[in-house]
Design a protein around this motif. Structure first.
Motif, short mmCIF file in Angstrom:
data_model
loop_
_atom_site.label_atom_id
_atom_site.label_comp_id
_atom_site.label_asym_id
_atom_site.label_seq_id
_atom_site.Cartn_x
_atom_site.Cartn_y
_atom_site.Cartn_z
N SER A 10 6.41 35.67 63.43
CA SER A 10 5.84 35.55 61.95
C SER A 10 4.94 34.57 61.88
O SER A 10 4.07 34.37 60.81
CB SER A 10 7.15 35.18 60.96
OG SER A 10 8.11 36.13 60.98
N HIS A 18 5.70 26.87 69.12
CA HIS A 18 4.94 27.78 69.47
C HIS A 18 3.75 27.61 70.22
O HIS A 18 3.57 28.43 71.47
CB HIS A 18 4.30 28.56 68.17
CG HIS A 18 5.49 29.03 67.43
ND1 HIS A 18 5.45 28.76 65.95
CD2 HIS A 18 6.71 30.00 67.52
CE1 HIS A 18 6.35 29.37 65.42
NE2 HIS A 18 7.19 30.05 66.22
N ASN A 39 7.41 39.91 58.49
CA ASN A 39 8.70 39.99 58.36
C ASN A 39 9.06 40.11 56.96
O ASN A 39 9.10 39.24 56.41
CB ASN A 39 9.48 38.81 59.21
CG ASN A 39 10.89 38.91 59.26
OD1 ASN A 39 11.48 40.10 58.48
ND2 ASN A 39 11.59 38.45 60.22
N LYS A 42 11.41 37.70 54.97
CA LYS A 42 11.00 36.28 54.96
C LYS A 42 10.04 35.99 53.72
O LYS A 42 8.91 36.96 53.91
CB LYS A 42 10.51 35.78 56.24
CG LYS A 42 11.53 35.49 57.29
CD LYS A 42 10.90 35.03 58.49
CE LYS A 42 12.03 34.82 59.73
NZ LYS A 42 11.55 34.25 61.07
N LEU A 74 8.32 46.86 67.08
CA LEU A 74 7.42 46.02 67.98
C LEU A 74 7.11 46.95 69.58
O LEU A 74 6.13 46.99 69.91
CB LEU A 74 8.35 44.82 68.44
CG LEU A 74 8.05 44.02 69.70
CD1 LEU A 74 7.06 43.24 69.41
CD2 LEU A 74 9.19 43.31 70.13
N ARG A 88 9.14 35.60 75.05
CA ARG A 88 10.00 34.99 73.95
C ARG A 88 10.10 33.43 74.51
O ARG A 88 10.36 33.17 75.70
CB ARG A 88 11.27 35.80 73.76
CG ARG A 88 11.14 37.30 73.40
CD ARG A 88 10.46 37.56 71.95
NE ARG A 88 11.25 37.03 70.93
CZ ARG A 88 10.97 36.77 69.72
NH1 ARG A 88 9.77 36.77 69.45
NH2 ARG A 88 11.88 36.45 69.07
N ARG A 91 14.83 28.42 72.35
CA ARG A 91 15.09 27.03 72.05
C ARG A 91 16.33 26.25 72.45
O ARG A 91 16.47 25.41 72.81
CB ARG A 91 14.78 26.74 70.51
CG ARG A 91 13.21 26.92 69.92
CD ARG A 91 13.18 27.05 68.53
NE ARG A 91 13.90 28.32 68.18
CZ ARG A 91 14.36 28.65 66.76
NH1 ARG A 91 13.79 27.80 65.98
NH2 ARG A 91 14.94 29.72 66.54
N THR A 121 11.89 26.62 75.63
CA THR A 121 10.75 25.57 74.63
C THR A 121 10.95 24.12 75.38
O THR A 121 12.20 23.76 75.73
CB THR A 121 11.56 25.87 73.40
OG1 THR A 121 11.37 27.15 72.92
CG2 THR A 121 10.53 24.91 72.56
N SER A 130 9.97 27.22 61.83
CA SER A 130 9.08 27.44 60.73
C SER A 130 9.56 27.08 59.54
O SER A 130 8.89 26.11 58.63
CB SER A 130 8.44 28.71 60.74
OG SER A 130 7.68 28.81 61.90
N SER A 131 10.61 27.42 59.04
CA SER A 131 11.41 27.22 57.79
C SER A 131 11.73 25.76 57.55
O SER A 131 11.33 25.17 56.51
CB SER A 131 12.81 28.12 57.79
OG SER A 131 12.56 29.32 57.98
N1 COA Z 1 9.14 26.64 68.63
C1 COA Z 1 9.39 26.59 67.23
N2 COA Z 1 9.84 27.54 66.39
C2 COA Z 1 10.15 28.70 67.14
C3 COA Z 1 10.07 28.80 68.58
C4 COA Z 1 9.29 27.83 69.03
N3 COA Z 1 9.13 28.04 70.46
N4 COA Z 1 10.67 29.88 68.66
C5 COA Z 1 11.29 30.63 67.58
N5 COA Z 1 10.91 29.59 66.64
C6 COA Z 1 11.34 30.00 65.45
C7 COA Z 1 10.19 30.52 64.32
O1 COA Z 1 9.38 29.73 63.92
C8 COA Z 1 11.14 31.31 63.36
O2 COA Z 1 11.38 30.34 62.44
P1 COA Z 1 11.80 30.85 61.18
O3 COA Z 1 13.03 31.57 61.13
O4 COA Z 1 12.20 29.62 60.34
O5 COA Z 1 10.64 31.51 60.58
C9 COA Z 1 12.62 31.66 64.17
O6 COA Z 1 12.50 30.62 65.06
C10 COA Z 1 12.63 32.78 64.46
O7 COA Z 1 11.60 33.33 65.23
P2 COA Z 1 11.34 34.80 65.66
O8 COA Z 1 12.57 35.36 66.59
O9 COA Z 1 9.91 34.77 66.57
O10 COA Z 1 11.18 35.36 64.49
P3 COA Z 1 10.09 36.13 63.92
O11 COA Z 1 10.75 36.67 62.36
O12 COA Z 1 9.04 35.18 63.83
O13 COA Z 1 10.03 37.63 64.74
C11 COA Z 1 10.37 39.51 65.81
C12 COA Z 1 10.94 38.20 65.15
C13 COA Z 1 9.19 39.94 65.50
C14 COA Z 1 10.47 39.36 66.99
C15 COA Z 1 11.26 40.83 65.37
O14 COA Z 1 11.52 40.57 64.06
C16 COA Z 1 10.61 42.03 65.52
O15 COA Z 1 10.66 42.58 66.65
N6 COA Z 1 10.36 42.95 64.51
C17 COA Z 1 9.84 44.10 64.43
C18 COA Z 1 10.72 45.05 64.18
C19 COA Z 1 11.37 45.78 65.32
O16 COA Z 1 11.00 46.19 66.50
N7 COA Z 1 12.75 45.53 65.17
C20 COA Z 1 13.59 46.06 66.18
C21 COA Z 1 13.64 44.91 67.26
S1 COA Z 1 14.89 45.34 68.47
#
Ligand code: COA
Length: 164
Positions: A10, A18, A39, A42, A74, A88, A91, A121, A130-131
């Motif tokens: 997101s 990131h 998303n 969110k 995705l 991916r 963390r 990470t 991010s939150s």
């Molecule tokens: N550094 C800092 N923060 C990180 C990080 C890093 N290296 N890696 C992850 N994060 C944080 C993100 O900022 C996010 O924070 P938040 O929850 O406070 O917003 C949290 O970790 C989760 O990150 P992420 O797993 O990337 O979630 P997302 O919502 O940003 O994205 C998708 C998730 C896009 C991968 C997933 O929802 C998706 O695939 N969606 C498409 C629908 C789909 O295909 N669904 C079936 C999946 S099997």
């Protein structure tokens, strides 16, 4: 074979955690796309367009990094756009269960040539999300060094607008 990787999330907002994953993945693959996804579960601070513009600005010195937006499944985006790697970031152990579930489901849905690859990470960013960045900033806490400068400036500008 040219390696076309996708790093998705997101990114509301993009953090230095990131960035660390992006900089490392950009060295490993020929081309890296940052795929920003909406998303619906969110509440977002920045619109998709704002996120895209800020991330493009932040990536301007990384020649093999592109920025795109998508919605829906995705795996469909990955299969339809010829990616062969989905990157991916992990963390902590808390990410592992969710990530393995997602990677295994995606493995059923991806074309055969697609692999999910995990990068650990950097420890100095392993506590960031991010939150948490949004919460600390909205309550007046300092987030300097946790997000790229362009993002920080935009977050400050947004809070100033909200105060008016
Ligand atoms: N550094 C800092 N923060 C990180 C990080 C890093 N290296 N890696 C992850 N994060 C944080 C993100 O900022 C996010 O924070 P938040 O929850 O406070 O917003 C949290 O970790 C989760 O990150 P992420 O797993 O990337 O979630 P997302 O919502 O940003 O994205 C998708 C998730 C896009 C991968 C997933 O929802 C998706 O695939 N969606 C498409 C629908 C789909 O295909 N669904 C079936 C999946 S099997």
């Amino acid at each position: 074979m040219k390696t076309k990787a996708l790093y998705t999330g997101s990114f509301d907002p993009l953090t230095n955690g990131h960035m660390n994953i992006i900089q490392r993945a950009a060295k490993l693959y020929d081309e890296l796309t940052i795929g920003i996804i909406v998303n619906p579960s969110k509440k977002s601070m920045f619109s998709l367009e704002q996120r895209k513009n800020m991330i493009r600005e932040t990536m301007k010195d990384l020649d093999n990094v592109k920025v795109d937006c998508f919605s829906g499944l995705l795996a469909s985006y990955v299969n339809n756009n010829g990616f062969n790697v989905v990157v991916r970031g992990l963390r902590a152990t808390m990410d592992f269960e969710y990530e393995i579930q997602m990677a295994q489901m995606n493995a059923r849905l991806f074309n055969e040539r697609v692999e999910t690859v995990f990068l650990m990470t950097a420890p100095k960013y392993s506590f960031i999300s991010s939150s948490m960045i949004k919460e600390v900033h909205s309550l007046g806490g300092c987030i300097d060094g946790l997000v790229p400068d362009t993002i920080l400036q935009n977050m400050k500008a947004l809070s100033e607008q909200e105060e008016i």
